[in-house]
Design an enzyme around this catalytic site. Sequence first.
Site, PDB file in Angstrom:
ATOM      1  N   ARG A   1      29.277  27.268  14.633  1.00 54.33           N
ATOM      2  CA  ARG A   1      27.913  26.989  14.176  1.00 54.33           C
ATOM      3  C   ARG A   1      27.585  25.497  14.282  1.00 54.33           C
ATOM      4  O   ARG A   1      26.428  25.133  14.496  1.00 54.33           O
ATOM      5  CB  ARG A   1      27.725  27.510  12.751  1.00 54.33           C
ATOM      6  CG  ARG A   1      27.819  29.026  12.690  1.00 54.33           C
ATOM      7  CD  ARG A   1      27.445  29.591  11.345  1.00 54.33           C
ATOM      8  NE  ARG A   1      27.494  31.064  11.369  1.00 54.33           N
ATOM      9  CZ  ARG A   1      26.906  31.856  10.493  1.00 54.33           C
ATOM     10  NH1 ARG A   1      26.207  31.325   9.501  1.00 54.33           N
ATOM     11  NH2 ARG A   1      26.993  33.171  10.599  1.00 54.33           N
TER      12      ARG A   1
ATOM     13  N   SER B   1      30.272  27.172   3.226  1.00 56.33           N
ATOM     14  CA  SER B   1      30.094  27.801   1.917  1.00 56.33           C
ATOM     15  C   SER B   1      31.158  27.218   1.009  1.00 56.33           C
ATOM     16  O   SER B   1      32.347  27.286   1.322  1.00 56.33           O
ATOM     17  CB  SER B   1      30.238  29.325   2.022  1.00 56.33           C
ATOM     18  OG  SER B   1      29.909  29.939   0.800  1.00 56.33           O
TER      19      SER B   1
ATOM     20  N   ARG C   1      26.900  34.963  14.852  1.00 49.86           N
ATOM     21  CA  ARG C   1      27.646  36.023  14.160  1.00 49.86           C
ATOM     22  C   ARG C   1      28.465  36.787  15.202  1.00 49.86           C
ATOM     23  O   ARG C   1      27.969  37.720  15.838  1.00 49.86           O
ATOM     24  CB  ARG C   1      26.673  36.952  13.424  1.00 49.86           C
ATOM     25  CG  ARG C   1      27.327  37.813  12.357  1.00 49.86           C
ATOM     26  CD  ARG C   1      26.272  38.612  11.609  1.00 49.86           C
ATOM     27  NE  ARG C   1      25.375  37.773  10.846  1.00 49.86           N
ATOM     28  CZ  ARG C   1      25.624  37.347   9.603  1.00 49.86           C
ATOM     29  NH1 ARG C   1      26.749  37.688   9.012  1.00 49.86           N
ATOM     30  NH2 ARG C   1      24.756  36.585   8.972  1.00 49.86           N
TER      31      ARG C   1
ATOM     32  N   ARG D   1      36.440  38.835  12.363  1.00 51.93           N
ATOM     33  CA  ARG D   1      35.685  39.707  11.455  1.00 51.93           C
ATOM     34  C   ARG D   1      34.945  40.763  12.266  1.00 51.93           C
ATOM     35  O   ARG D   1      34.331  40.459  13.294  1.00 51.93           O
ATOM     36  CB  ARG D   1      34.678  38.898  10.630  1.00 51.93           C
ATOM     37  CG  ARG D   1      35.337  37.856   9.740  1.00 51.93           C
ATOM     38  CD  ARG D   1      34.330  37.094   8.908  1.00 51.93           C
ATOM     39  NE  ARG D   1      34.959  35.976   8.223  1.00 51.93           N
ATOM     40  CZ  ARG D   1      34.323  35.075   7.489  1.00 51.93           C
ATOM     41  NH1 ARG D   1      33.003  35.174   7.351  1.00 51.93           N
ATOM     42  NH2 ARG D   1      34.965  34.076   6.911  1.00 51.93           N
TER      43      ARG D   1
END
Length: 422
Positions: free
Chosen positions: A387, A348, A273, A258
């Site tokens: 993470r 998520s 990130r 990303r």
Amino acid sequence: MLNIRLIREHTDEVKATLARRGKEVPIDELLQLDEKRRLLLVSSETLKARRNQVSAELGRIREKPAELLEEMREVGRQIKELDQEVAEIEPKIQSLLLVLPNLPHRTVPDGLDERDNVEIKRVGAPRSFDFTPLPHWELGEKQRLIDFERGVKISGPRSWTLIGDLAALNRALIAWMIDQHVERHGYTEVAVPYLVNQASMIGTGQLPKFAEDAYRIESDDLYLIPTAEVPVTNLFREEILPAGCLPKYLVAHSACFRREAGAAGRDTRGLIRVHQFDKVELVKLVEPDGSYEELERLLGEVEDLLHLLDLHYRIVEMCAGDLGDKATKQYDPEVWLPGQQRFVEISSCSNFEGYQARRANIRYRPTPAGRPEFVHTLNGSGLAVGRTLVAIMENYQQTDGTIVVPEVLRPYLKGRTTLRPT
């Protein structure tokens, strides 16, 4: 993608539901184009019926009346013009449908941004330390387990290099996570490509909305995947699944890529990130009637791993304004990082209902002779590997800077109990 018929027949309800997201959506423009297209189609079909009628009459007579022949020429010209107008409008309608977000479920809390998200539970308690715990970037550099400088030298900002035991722990986490989901939760492991075509990115909703975050290989018109959700879900694109084959539970590890174009200035230090990271992804294809029960089950499967790792975490439900564009309902498990004194998203879990299935044309037959219907798709990170690595480093650090290996991971590291500095 939303059903145009739903928008057409329940306009006020759709507008009110989407308004909960706090964003402007082009419903009126979409409906104007849809109405124009339908009127054009009616005119075209009327003319085609007239042409068929006259053609049948002309076939029965030897002398063709000149006025009918001229009428047919004019009718043919008008049909061509009308069909051309329809052909120009349909891509515009499709483009608008592709940028519309999904409808939030009625149980999703109201709110405009992350400040309005709702913490629904908190599990465990922060670890106590008799020293000030370090953030993972300091700890990793101190133990020579992470080399950010060389990562940046190779690839630029938001890059990294894992070294020695930390690289081994990263690999162990991937294997452990997949084993848990296969053996404890009934998933089937799949290995998928990291490069996908445009149709796949559109099918799961990454395009056109999030094009700025995608890495595109222009010479081949392929994209590096932002998550294994894309190739795994698209395994069934343009397919009708036979009766009795649902639910499908699939788990895959992949590297994810990303650009983080929308995250300038956020989490610029460490592994939170970054442009490339590992993730173990869970994807479910289910019948519509049970998709919300499957969402709760999915969340429980993710929590199971956090329990096994003995990490303090909380579950946050996204409010309508912070809900992912594709989701109807979404939970974010967040893990406590003592070195930073904050919770950070580690997964998520989302239900998309038929939003992705309609875009990717994934259907199933409820019965062997039944009419095909769109499946419901769900996905969740199970877990984000980098993470999780960060959470272990910060929560399991000791006074001397060494890092204890969680007990469940030791068999994957040949019984090692601590990470050795290099």
